[in-house]
Design an enzyme around this catalytic site. Structure first.
Site, short mmCIF file in Angstrom:
data_model
loop_
_atom_site.label_atom_id
_atom_site.label_comp_id
_atom_site.label_asym_id
_atom_site.label_seq_id
_atom_site.Cartn_x
_atom_site.Cartn_y
_atom_site.Cartn_z
N SER A 195 34.22 -4.67 69.70
CA SER A 195 35.53 -4.28 70.24
C SER A 195 35.72 -2.78 70.52
CB SER A 195 36.62 -4.75 69.28
OG SER A 195 36.54 -4.04 68.07
N THR A 219 41.75 -8.68 76.87
CA THR A 219 42.35 -7.35 76.76
C THR A 219 42.88 -6.83 78.10
OG1 THR A 219 41.73 -5.02 76.40
CG2 THR A 219 39.96 -6.49 76.94
N ASP A 220 43.83 -5.91 78.03
CA ASP A 220 44.32 -5.27 79.26
C ASP A 220 43.23 -4.42 79.93
OD1 ASP A 220 44.24 -3.24 77.32
OD2 ASP A 220 46.23 -2.45 77.78
N GLU A 221 42.18 -4.07 79.15
CA GLU A 221 41.17 -3.16 79.69
C GLU A 221 40.37 -3.79 80.83
OE1 GLU A 221 39.20 -0.72 76.78
OE2 GLU A 221 40.83 -0.99 75.36
N TYR A 235 32.33 -2.25 77.41
CA TYR A 235 33.19 -3.17 76.64
C TYR A 235 34.08 -3.99 77.57
CZ TYR A 235 37.44 -4.64 74.15
OH TYR A 235 38.51 -5.38 73.69
N SER A 236 34.82 -3.29 78.44
CA SER A 236 35.78 -4.03 79.28
C SER A 236 35.05 -4.90 80.30
CB SER A 236 36.77 -3.07 79.96
OG SER A 236 36.12 -2.05 80.66
N LYS A 277 34.25 -8.06 78.48
CA LYS A 277 35.45 -8.90 78.29
C LYS A 277 35.86 -9.56 79.63
CE LYS A 277 37.55 -9.34 74.97
NZ LYS A 277 37.37 -10.26 73.83
N ASN A 329 46.42 -2.65 70.09
CA ASN A 329 47.08 -3.07 68.84
C ASN A 329 47.01 -1.96 67.78
OD1 ASN A 329 46.65 -6.61 68.39
ND2 ASN A 329 46.53 -5.53 70.33
N LYS A 347 39.06 3.35 65.41
CA LYS A 347 40.05 3.35 66.49
C LYS A 347 41.06 4.49 66.24
CE LYS A 347 38.12 -0.36 68.12
NZ LYS A 347 38.35 -1.70 67.69
N ASP A 360 35.47 14.72 76.88
CA ASP A 360 36.10 13.43 77.20
C ASP A 360 35.12 12.27 77.10
OD1 ASP A 360 38.19 11.83 77.85
OD2 ASP A 360 38.50 12.62 79.88
P1 NAD Z 1 37.36 -6.16 65.35
O1 NAD Z 1 36.19 -5.38 65.83
O2 NAD Z 1 38.24 -5.58 64.30
O3 NAD Z 1 36.86 -7.58 64.78
C1 NAD Z 1 35.91 -8.37 65.43
C2 NAD Z 1 35.47 -9.46 64.47
O4 NAD Z 1 34.52 -10.31 65.16
C3 NAD Z 1 34.75 -8.95 63.21
O5 NAD Z 1 35.23 -9.63 62.07
C4 NAD Z 1 33.29 -9.29 63.48
O6 NAD Z 1 32.54 -9.51 62.27
C5 NAD Z 1 33.40 -10.54 64.32
N1 NAD Z 1 32.22 -10.78 65.16
C6 NAD Z 1 31.59 -9.89 65.98
N2 NAD Z 1 30.54 -10.46 66.58
C7 NAD Z 1 30.52 -11.76 66.18
C8 NAD Z 1 29.69 -12.88 66.47
N3 NAD Z 1 28.64 -12.76 67.32
N4 NAD Z 1 29.96 -14.06 65.89
C9 NAD Z 1 30.99 -14.18 65.01
N5 NAD Z 1 31.81 -13.17 64.69
C10 NAD Z 1 31.57 -11.97 65.26
O7 NAD Z 1 38.18 -6.55 66.65
P2 NAD Z 1 39.77 -6.72 66.84
O8 NAD Z 1 40.36 -5.40 67.12
O9 NAD Z 1 40.33 -7.55 65.75
O10 NAD Z 1 39.79 -7.55 68.20
C11 NAD Z 1 39.78 -8.97 68.20
C12 NAD Z 1 39.80 -9.48 69.63
O11 NAD Z 1 40.96 -9.00 70.30
C13 NAD Z 1 38.60 -9.01 70.46
O12 NAD Z 1 38.19 -10.07 71.28
C14 NAD Z 1 39.16 -7.86 71.28
O13 NAD Z 1 38.45 -7.74 72.51
C15 NAD Z 1 40.58 -8.32 71.50
N6 NAD Z 1 41.57 -7.25 71.71
C16 NAD Z 1 41.66 -6.21 70.83
C17 NAD Z 1 42.63 -5.22 71.02
C18 NAD Z 1 42.79 -4.08 70.05
O14 NAD Z 1 43.60 -3.19 70.30
N7 NAD Z 1 42.09 -4.05 68.91
C19 NAD Z 1 43.49 -5.30 72.13
C20 NAD Z 1 43.37 -6.38 73.02
C21 NAD Z 1 42.41 -7.35 72.79
P1 TYD Z 2 40.71 3.50 70.98
O1 TYD Z 2 41.52 3.35 69.73
O2 TYD Z 2 39.23 3.63 70.86
O3 TYD Z 2 41.11 2.27 71.92
P2 TYD Z 2 40.75 2.00 73.49
O4 TYD Z 2 39.65 2.91 73.90
O5 TYD Z 2 40.31 0.57 73.46
O6 TYD Z 2 42.02 2.23 74.23
O7 TYD Z 2 41.24 4.76 71.77
C1 TYD Z 2 42.60 4.87 72.15
C2 TYD Z 2 42.74 6.14 72.96
O8 TYD Z 2 42.51 7.26 72.11
C3 TYD Z 2 41.73 6.27 74.08
O9 TYD Z 2 42.36 6.88 75.20
C4 TYD Z 2 40.65 7.17 73.52
C5 TYD Z 2 41.42 8.07 72.59
N1 TYD Z 2 40.70 8.53 71.39
C6 TYD Z 2 40.68 9.90 71.06
O10 TYD Z 2 41.24 10.75 71.79
N2 TYD Z 2 40.04 10.30 69.92
C7 TYD Z 2 39.41 9.40 69.09
O11 TYD Z 2 38.82 9.82 68.07
C8 TYD Z 2 39.44 8.01 69.44
C9 TYD Z 2 38.76 6.98 68.57
C10 TYD Z 2 40.11 7.63 70.59
#
Ligand code: NAD
Ligand code: TYD
Length: 338
Positions: free
Chosen positions: A86, A126-128, A151-152, A155, A181, A190, A273
């Protein structure tokens, strides 16, 4: 209802499982998680020990035999796929695991669900996948997919596969697309937990580029609500956007965390960046509002204060997840960037 949740030991999956078992006394959940660096079995250990409606299975969503055996259970009503790699920065470093889990793993789940006749499949995206916005406008579900990071792109590939499984096989499939989130259990790679941790330790706060990139922040339980509504009411073949109505520049997020913690802005450090850095995300979630009755419940400042309070109360959790591999990766990353 019995659901197979994948990736339930990660940030959003943990919140989803806790929320659903508390809300629905008749639901059972099987959590399939590989336990990568981002998955923490301890997140749900209290349920594993005391909640007969919860079962943990360690395994990979790419494992055809294992997934089929879990889905062959005649009482399984639905699959919710959270499992993924992720983190955008990691995907820039090495896209391969993103292709394996986010594309091949997701397709494996879809194929096993097709073969075993699962009657509901929610794929969490994801929105990405939409790429980046200029200063105006918002993503709708008809915005063309234009992913910019590995990543995006991974997805978006799975979203396309979900669409194909619906169009070709009539698979009962819903895709959710949510903005950034924040909340309890987020892994400190993150932005929000990373800045929190560094600020607590009076360390430099790495802000990429000019800090003016915008994200639409959503309280994690509001995303979980969106996934629940999609599972219960989503129309097959549809994608639904979810957002938090909380557009913030990164630098404002960092400043707000510093204000809550009472730490000085002198900790802010601008670093090189992120390549391909999306400038702005914003979600139009009117389809989910109209069809599912979705609305975010928590404002950004309140949510951020709750999040910080959770991290303050869970220092042991932070220490556990920060060990080893994660630290080495992040040290390398920042060395390259500063
Ligand atoms: P995370 O990285 O915290 O958790 C991912 C989980 O998936 C972990 O527990 C990991 O062990 C498990 N995993 C990874 N590879 C695996 C595999 N091959 N088989 C089984 N399990 C596996 O991620 P998150 O932030 O909780 O995101 C969850 C979902 O939501 C993802 O699909 C992500 O793309 C999506 N999403 C996340 C956000 C965000 O802001 N975090 C926003 C929009 C969508
Ligand atoms: P991130 O939490 O990695 O989520 P995403 O890239 O999926 O949006 O990053 C959120 C925003 O913060 C993104 O614009 C990148 C920026 N960022 C920083 O400026 N410094 C950091 O250390 C990290 C992890 C992210």
């Amino acid at each position: 209802m019995k659901i197979l949740v994948t990736g339930g030991c990660g940030f959003i999956g943990t919140n989803f499982i806790r929320m659903m078992l508390a809300k629905h006394p008749d639901w059972k959940i099987v959590n399939l998680d590989k336990l990568t660096y981002a998955g923490n079995r301890l997140n749900l250990m209290d349920l594993e020990e005391n909640e007969p409606r919860y079962e943990f299975v360690q395994g990979d969503i790419c494992d055809r035999e294992l997934v089929t055996s879990l889905m062959e259970d005649g009482h399984l009503d639905a699959v919710v796929n959270f499992a993924a790699e992720s983190h955008v920065d990691r995907s820039i470093n090495d896209p391969t695991p993103f292709v394996t889990t986010n594309i091949q793993g997701a397709q494996n789940l879809m194929e096993c669900a097709r073969q075993t006749g699962i009657s509901r499949f929610v794929h969490v995206s994801t929105d990405e996948v939409y790429g980046t916005l200029g200063p105006d406008g918002k993503f709708t579900e008809s915005t063309p997919l234009a992913p910019n990071s590995p990543y995006s792109a991974s997805k978006a590939s799975a979203d396309m596969m979900a669409r194909a499984y619906f169009e070709t096989y009539g698979m009962p499939m819903v895709v959710t697309r949510c903005s950034n989130n924040y909340g309890p259990y987020q892994f400190p790679e993150k932005l929000i937990p990373l800045i929190y941790l560094n600020a607590k330790a009076d360390k430099a706060l790495p802000v990429y580029g000019d800090g003016m990139n915008v994200r639409d922040w959503i309280w994690v339980e509001d995303h979980c609500l969106g996934v629940e509504l999609s599972l219960l009411k989503g129309r097959d073949g549809k994608a639904y956007n979810f957002g938090g109505d909380a557009e913030e520049t990164n630098i404002d997020v960092v400043r707000t965390i510093l204000a809550v913690l009472g730490k000085p802005e002198s900790l802010i450090t601008y670093v090189k960046d992120r390549p391909g850095h999306d400038r702005r995300y914003a979600m139009d979630y009117s389809l989910a509002a109209e069809e599912l009755g979705f609305a975010p419940t928590l404002g950004f400042r309140e949510g951020l204060e709750k999040t910080i309070a959770w991290y303050e109360a869970n220092t042991e959790w932070l220490e556990t997840v920060q060990s080893g591999a994660y630290r080495n990766f992040m040290d390398e990353w920042y060395k390259e960037r500063s």
